[in-house]
Design a protein around this motif. Structure first.
Motif, short mmCIF file in Angstrom:
data_model
loop_
_atom_site.label_atom_id
_atom_site.label_comp_id
_atom_site.label_asym_id
_atom_site.label_seq_id
_atom_site.Cartn_x
_atom_site.Cartn_y
_atom_site.Cartn_z
N ARG A 198 23.44 7.79 1.15
CA ARG A 198 24.11 8.81 0.34
C ARG A 198 24.95 9.79 1.17
N ALA A 199 24.70 9.89 2.48
CA ALA A 199 25.44 10.84 3.31
C ALA A 199 25.46 10.37 4.76
N ILE A 200 26.57 10.68 5.43
CA ILE A 200 26.73 10.34 6.85
C ILE A 200 27.39 11.53 7.53
N SER A 201 26.90 11.90 8.71
CA SER A 201 27.52 13.01 9.46
C SER A 201 28.30 12.47 10.65
N PHE A 202 29.39 13.15 10.95
CA PHE A 202 30.28 12.75 12.04
C PHE A 202 30.57 13.95 12.92
N TYR A 203 30.24 13.82 14.22
CA TYR A 203 30.40 14.91 15.17
C TYR A 203 31.61 14.74 16.10
N SER A 204 32.26 13.59 16.07
CA SER A 204 33.40 13.41 16.97
C SER A 204 34.47 12.52 16.36
N LYS A 205 35.70 12.70 16.85
CA LYS A 205 36.81 11.86 16.40
C LYS A 205 36.56 10.41 16.80
N ALA A 206 36.02 10.21 18.00
CA ALA A 206 35.76 8.85 18.48
C ALA A 206 34.77 8.13 17.57
N THR A 207 33.72 8.84 17.16
CA THR A 207 32.73 8.25 16.27
C THR A 207 33.35 7.93 14.91
N ALA A 208 34.14 8.84 14.39
CA ALA A 208 34.81 8.61 13.10
C ALA A 208 35.74 7.41 13.17
N LEU A 209 36.53 7.32 14.24
CA LEU A 209 37.44 6.18 14.41
C LEU A 209 36.68 4.86 14.51
N SER A 210 35.60 4.88 15.27
CA SER A 210 34.78 3.68 15.43
C SER A 210 34.17 3.28 14.09
N TYR A 211 33.69 4.25 13.34
CA TYR A 211 33.08 3.96 12.05
C TYR A 211 34.10 3.34 11.09
N ILE A 212 35.28 3.93 11.02
CA ILE A 212 36.35 3.41 10.15
C ILE A 212 36.68 1.97 10.53
N GLU A 213 36.80 1.73 11.83
CA GLU A 213 37.10 0.38 12.32
C GLU A 213 36.03 -0.63 11.91
N ASP A 227 34.45 -5.20 5.88
CA ASP A 227 34.97 -5.14 4.51
C ASP A 227 34.14 -4.20 3.62
N LEU A 228 33.83 -3.02 4.17
CA LEU A 228 33.00 -2.05 3.46
C LEU A 228 33.72 -0.74 3.16
N LYS A 229 35.03 -0.69 3.33
CA LYS A 229 35.74 0.56 3.10
C LYS A 229 35.63 1.04 1.66
N ASP A 230 35.40 0.12 0.73
CA ASP A 230 35.27 0.50 -0.68
C ASP A 230 33.83 0.78 -1.08
N ASN A 231 32.90 0.70 -0.16
CA ASN A 231 31.49 0.93 -0.47
C ASN A 231 31.05 2.36 -0.17
N HIS A 232 31.97 3.30 -0.15
CA HIS A 232 31.63 4.68 0.21
C HIS A 232 31.90 5.67 -0.92
N ARG A 233 32.21 5.18 -2.09
CA ARG A 233 32.57 6.06 -3.21
C ARG A 233 31.41 6.94 -3.69
N GLU A 234 30.20 6.57 -3.33
CA GLU A 234 29.03 7.38 -3.68
C GLU A 234 28.40 8.02 -2.45
N VAL A 235 29.07 7.92 -1.31
CA VAL A 235 28.56 8.46 -0.04
C VAL A 235 29.33 9.73 0.30
N GLU A 236 28.61 10.76 0.72
CA GLU A 236 29.24 12.00 1.16
C GLU A 236 29.34 11.99 2.68
N ALA A 237 30.46 12.46 3.19
CA ALA A 237 30.66 12.55 4.64
C ALA A 237 30.64 14.02 5.06
#
Length: 124
Positions: free
Chosen positions: A52-67, A73-83
């Motif tokens: 339900r929620a994920i925390s991000f402390y750095s740009k590198a972590t965010a970029l890695s997560y997006i990648e 193929d999970l970019k559409d599986n976050h509509r119920e997840v808070e960042a």
């Protein structure tokens, strides 16, 4: 002054403190190694909307997560997840995914990030 840091620097203290006359010796004490895949357990939880929620402390972590979300193929599986993002810059990277909502800490400090998460999840 000795500036211990990682190989990826968000804020270059050597430059900033140098402007005030400090002599800085920069020492890289760790290297950042990005994950190449999500674990099986994480994939399962993301695919079945158990997170339900994920925390991000750095740009590198965010970029890695997006990648990795793209790779799996999970970019559409976050509509119920808070960042939860430590800064506006991190939130901008996270906006590549459609989240339920992206929250940004009032200041980029551990204290403000913890306050943000606590205020959102405090028992009412």
């Amino acid at each position: 002054m000795i500036y211990f840091c990682g190989d990826r620097i968000t804020k270059d203290l050597k430059v900033e403190l140098g402007d005030f006359g400090y002599q800085i010796k920069q020492v890289i004490v760790y290297n950042t190694i990005s994950a190449t895949s999500f674990s099986h357990g994480l994939l399962e939880k993301l695919s079945s909307n158990q997170i339900r929620a994920i925390s991000f402390y750095s740009k590198a972590t965010a970029l890695s997560y997006i990648e990795l979300a793209s790779k799996h193929d999970l970019k559409d599986n976050h509509r119920e997840v808070e960042a939860f993002a430590l800064s506006e810059q991190i939130a901008a990277i996270l906006s590549q995914i459609k989240w339920a909502r992206i929250y940004i800490a009032a200041k980029p400090t551990d204290e403000k990030m913890i306050e943000l998460v606590n205020s959102h999840y405090e028992k009412k």
